[in-house]
Write an enzyme that holds these catalytic residues in place. Structure first.
Site, PDB file in Angstrom:
ATOM      1  N   THR A 212      54.415  -3.606   3.791  1.00 26.71           N
ATOM      2  CA  THR A 212      53.362  -2.666   3.085  1.00 26.71           C
ATOM      3  C   THR A 212      53.008  -1.302   4.222  1.00 26.71           C
ATOM      4  O   THR A 212      52.986  -1.829   5.439  1.00 26.71           O
ATOM      5  CB  THR A 212      52.163  -3.225   2.745  1.00 26.71           C
ATOM      6  OG1 THR A 212      52.538  -4.315   1.787  1.00 26.71           O
ATOM      7  CG2 THR A 212      50.900  -2.618   2.299  1.00 26.71           C
ATOM      8  N   ARG A 240      52.622  -9.845 -11.196  1.00 27.94           N
ATOM      9  CA  ARG A 240      51.731 -10.243 -10.107  1.00 27.94           C
ATOM     10  C   ARG A 240      51.319  -9.018  -9.551  1.00 27.94           C
ATOM     11  O   ARG A 240      52.055  -7.989  -9.005  1.00 27.94           O
ATOM     12  CB  ARG A 240      52.389 -11.298  -9.073  1.00 27.94           C
ATOM     13  CG  ARG A 240      51.735 -11.510  -8.025  1.00 27.94           C
ATOM     14  CD  ARG A 240      51.928 -10.528  -6.629  1.00 27.94           C
ATOM     15  NE  ARG A 240      51.179 -11.113  -5.599  1.00 27.94           N
ATOM     16  CZ  ARG A 240      50.978 -10.180  -4.364  1.00 27.94           C
ATOM     17  NH1 ARG A 240      51.780  -9.049  -4.404  1.00 27.94           N
ATOM     18  NH2 ARG A 240      50.381 -10.682  -3.467  1.00 27.94           N
ATOM     19  N   GLY A 242      49.102  -7.362  -6.099  1.00 30.99           N
ATOM     20  CA  GLY A 242      48.467  -7.769  -4.986  1.00 30.99           C
ATOM     21  C   GLY A 242      47.306  -7.206  -4.643  1.00 30.99           C
ATOM     22  O   GLY A 242      46.343  -6.498  -5.517  1.00 30.99           O
ATOM     23  N   ASP A 243      46.744  -7.075  -3.556  1.00 30.35           N
ATOM     24  CA  ASP A 243      45.529  -6.388  -2.966  1.00 30.35           C
ATOM     25  C   ASP A 243      45.507  -4.916  -2.680  1.00 30.35           C
ATOM     26  O   ASP A 243      44.597  -4.164  -3.036  1.00 30.35           O
ATOM     27  CB  ASP A 243      45.043  -7.205  -1.839  1.00 30.35           C
ATOM     28  CG  ASP A 243      46.071  -6.784  -0.547  1.00 30.35           C
ATOM     29  OD1 ASP A 243      47.596  -7.161  -0.902  1.00 30.35           O
ATOM     30  OD2 ASP A 243      45.815  -6.356   0.701  1.00 30.35           O
ATOM     31  N   THR A 263      46.830  -4.974   4.835  1.00 30.43           N
ATOM     32  CA  THR A 263      48.231  -5.592   4.627  1.00 30.43           C
ATOM     33  C   THR A 263      48.135  -7.124   4.984  1.00 30.43           C
ATOM     34  O   THR A 263      47.654  -7.640   5.923  1.00 30.43           O
ATOM     35  CB  THR A 263      49.277  -4.979   5.682  1.00 30.43           C
ATOM     36  OG1 THR A 263      50.675  -5.642   5.264  1.00 30.43           O
ATOM     37  CG2 THR A 263      49.212  -4.812   7.000  1.00 30.43           C
ATOM     38  N   GLY A 264      49.081  -7.693   4.018  1.00 30.31           N
ATOM     39  CA  GLY A 264      49.152  -9.187   4.551  1.00 30.31           C
ATOM     40  C   GLY A 264      49.225 -10.009   2.997  1.00 30.31           C
ATOM     41  O   GLY A 264      49.571  -9.401   2.022  1.00 30.31           O
ATOM     42  N   GLY A 266      48.234 -10.911  -0.023  1.00 29.16           N
ATOM     43  CA  GLY A 266      47.500 -10.421  -1.008  1.00 29.16           C
ATOM     44  C   GLY A 266      46.174 -10.957  -1.675  1.00 29.16           C
ATOM     45  O   GLY A 266      44.985 -10.735  -1.965  1.00 29.16           O
TER      46      GLY A 266
HETATM   47  N1  ASP Z   1      49.646  -6.952   0.719  1.00 31.57           N
HETATM   48  C1  ASP Z   1      50.742  -7.014   0.128  1.00 31.57           C
HETATM   49  C2  ASP Z   1      50.582  -7.619  -1.336  1.00 31.57           C
HETATM   50  O1  ASP Z   1      50.126  -8.825  -0.990  1.00 31.57           O
HETATM   51  C3  ASP Z   1      51.709  -7.314   0.704  1.00 31.57           C
HETATM   52  C4  ASP Z   1      51.715  -7.005   2.190  1.00 31.57           C
HETATM   53  O2  ASP Z   1      50.996  -6.266   2.672  1.00 31.57           O
HETATM   54  O3  ASP Z   1      52.895  -7.719   2.919  1.00 31.57           O
HETATM   55  O4  ASP Z   1      51.193  -7.122  -2.194  1.00 31.57           O
END
Ligand code: ASP
Length: 346
Positions: A212, A240, A242-243, A263-264, A266
């Site tokens: 991301t 789905r 995400g965040d 990022t991470g 979500g």
């Molecule tokens: N945060 C993103 C999501 O969950 C994915 C990512 O940051 O790797 O969609």
């Protein structure tokens, strides 16, 4: 006598200058140091280890991160807005197949792409976001249009795409986003989920997907902005989200406190309202940006079971990059033009 008076005046002048230096020495700052502008970016957090990276791959990432951040830096240096710097920087990362956003977005369970993006203006607290789009080349441009040209904050799916077309944004065929590598990644994840009877929440599966992108910036006018763009998670299904497109979770900016891009994993960033939580800790508890980011990323997020990272800038231009994974693609530039690029923990 005249000579004596002249000498006396010269000595008096030197003494008075010296005492003035003592009262107000030039090297002491009465105000805490304030950066005129600054910018920080990320290209995703996850299992990013030196031993897994070839020298060539590392160089590729470094070059793209530098190219992207220099675009935003130049806008800021020339007096442009933090919003423009964030948007234009993110489009460079979206156009690269290296990152899980735009061109490089990962595949869903059905083998297609669904993009999420958001942007926020710290001056007005206005924001724009789009979710689940499949044909918009640069989702961050759509998020900006939602903010500037619609009365809404978040548009999704087909409606968001109709709006994007009406706004004249670049629309591409879905094969623009396709690569063999992403197809293989999808197959691998599907196979490993099947073998291990793993759920979507399996840590190894989640942590193998990252990329991301996000950017936060402070401009010369003192305005903060943040933006985030992603393809989400490999093998995501059922629409789905995400965040990344959620204001307060993946993106937040407020001139009174800071600008944050996450990022991470979500689901946990949504439940922890990570980006807004950092801002709130600064506003209500008077924490510094670093303290607030550390508390949220190193304590609150793992306590929930989540992993990932954030990049952020406060209203004085202090930058921070906090993550609890083995690495995060990241870069900063300050108003002196000093560049930092990092990938691994150290
Ligand atoms: N945060 C993103 C999501 O969950 C994915 C990512 O940051 O790797 O969609």
């Amino acid at each position: 006598m005249k000579k004596f008076i002249h000498l006396f005046l010269v000595v008096a002048l030197i003494v008075s200058c010296k005492s003035e230096e003592k009262v107000n020495p030039k090297n002491v700052q009465n105000e805490p140091q304030k950066a005129e502008f600054s910018i920080v970016i990320h290209g995703g957090a996850g299992t990013i280890k030196k031993e897994h990276m070839t020298r060539e791959k590392e160089m590729e990432y470094r070059q793209k991160l530098e190219e992207a951040i220099r675009v935003g830096y130049t806008i800021l240096k020339n007096g442009g807005t933090s919003l423009d710097a964030v948007q234009k920087t993110i489009t460079v990362l979206e156009d690269s197949p290296l990152f899980n956003a735009g061109r490089g977005a990962v595949l869903t369970y059905d083998g297609i792409n669904e993009h999420d993006a958001s942007i926020m203006d710290g001056k007005t607290l206005n924001a724009g976001a789009s979710t689940g789009t499949r044909t918009v080349k640069n989702p961050i441009n759509l998020a900006r249009k939602v903010m500037d040209e619609s009365p809404h904050v978040m548009l999704s799916g087909a409606g968001a795409e109709t709006f994007a077309k009406a706004q004249g944004l670049d629309i591409v065929e879905s094969d623009y986003f396709f690569t063999e590598k992403k197809k293989e990644a999808l197959e691998r994840v599907k196979a490993s989920e099947k073998n291990k009877m793993a759920s979507f929440y399996d840590i190894e599966i989640k942590d193998s997907k990252f990329g991301t992108v996000g950017c936060t910036a402070l401009d010369k006018q003192g305005n903060l902005a943040a933006g985030t763009s992603t393809g989400g998670m490999t093998n995501k299904r059922w629409g789905r989200i995400g965040d990344s497109p959620i204001i307060g979770a993946g993106t937040y900016a407020n001139n009174a406190t800071c600008a944050v891009s996450s990022t991470g994993w979500g689901e946990f960033f949504i439940r922890g309202m990570v980006a807004h939580d950092i801002s709130a800790l600064m506003a209500y508890k008077n924490m510094t940006l670093k303290e607030a980011a550390q508390l949220v990323i190193q304590k609150k997020l793992p306590n929930l079971g989540g992993n990932g990272g954030i990049i952020a800038i406060d209203k004085n231009g202090n930058m921070t990059m906090e993550f609890n994974t083995s690495g995060m693609f990241r870069a900063t530039m300050n108003d002196k033009g000093e560049l930092y690029i990092g990938m691994f923990k150290d």
